[in-house]
Design an enzyme around this catalytic site. Sequence first.
Site: not given
Ligand SMILES: Cc1ncc(COP(=O)(O)O)c(C=O)c1O
Length: 400
Positions: A56, A142, A188, A192, A217, A220, A251
């Site tokens: 990422n 997620h 989101e 992802s 969120d 990405h 990321k």
């Molecule tokens: C949409 C989403 N939110 C949150 C996270 C978590 O982020 P972090 O890796 O900083 O814990 C991810 C990571 O894979 C993600 O894809």
Amino acid sequence: MGETSRKICENPGRWIGETLESLRSKSLYRELISRERREGLFYTEKEGEMRDFSSNDYLALSEHQEVKHAASEAVLEQGSSSSASRLVTGTFESHTQLEKKIASWIGTESCLIFGSGYHVNTGVIPALVGRNDLILADRLCHASIIDGAVLSRAKLKRFAHNDLAELESLLRMEREEREDIRILVATESVFSMDGDSPDLRALSELAERFSAWLLVDEAHALGVFGEKGRGLLGEVGFDPNTTLITGTFSKALGSFGGLVCCSREFSELLINRARSFIYSTALPPASVAAADCSLNIIQNNRLGDRLLENARYFRDSLKNEGLNTGIGDSHIVPVIVGESERALRLARKLREDGFLVSAMRAPTVPEGEARLRISLNLNIRRKDCDLLVSALVNYIRDGR
Ligand SMILES: Cc1ncc(COP(=O)(O)O)c(C=O)c1O
């Protein structure tokens, strides 16, 4: 506790063995593989060098000289740890400066940084809603959003992926039934595993119409999409009093840590109620400095545009060969192949050819929709994309 469970507690080995065997038989067993990573390449003695089509680190900033330098300087000046939670002795000037910078980038009154993106969603959601409230979350959200929802003890309903008509009917039904509950809609901006996006403008309007809070969120999207990489929601506008934007430094920002952008009032509430903020050590100086430096680079260069151009080229090449890449238009390009075993086999063959590509299986993606999750980053050239497309097409035509 029944006799069988009691026996398992006394001697867990057989139960563990059977549980793992059941995962193996469904091609869902997971294991850790150590790899070295240098200058955009992954390496193991057995597999040799592999181009990174999987991480990422979208803008390749984790290996940028200035970012690495900023992180090293921070360690030398401030040490390797922030030493305590933000509310004890863990809030440094560098935390506050980064929060101000991010809030002005995203266009919100306030920003709070957390230990990780996972900490953000699992801390923010239970701080906002509780036992008598409702969370409406996209079916493909997620795990951190779902875990936050479970921790909150609010009722959780999932709407079909990006299906705003279903979301609207749920909002209408729930509001008619219970006028007096708090509702949080969670989604989101770039998913992802599919790399696709909801209609954020319509979503924002829906949340406003039914007096629901909205959590988007942007994990990405930050750094890649939008003016100066500020993400997608800022492009369509949002209600600053009722919307929360979450994200991560892990990321495109090439660092580690998480963020939530929101109104000053929400932020004050989170400082007092978000348990993953209160009861966890603050982000260490190296991660703060790296994120801060990446943010400067992102704001002054159009790195996201370059990445997205390459991604379009790659996706079109795959589509022209008849592969199913879903409907997204981002730097995350799924190649949906169906069965877990097939996704694993293809990923293994591609690794042998020097392409690090991940196979994604249930429960990370829905059953029967196993896929190769291919993510592009700025170290990948078009020549590498062409080589990957032809290798993949050959294997798929061979019936692998
Ligand atoms: C949409 C989403 N939110 C949150 C996270 C978590 O982020 P972090 O890796 O900083 O814990 C991810 C990571 O894979 C993600 O894809």
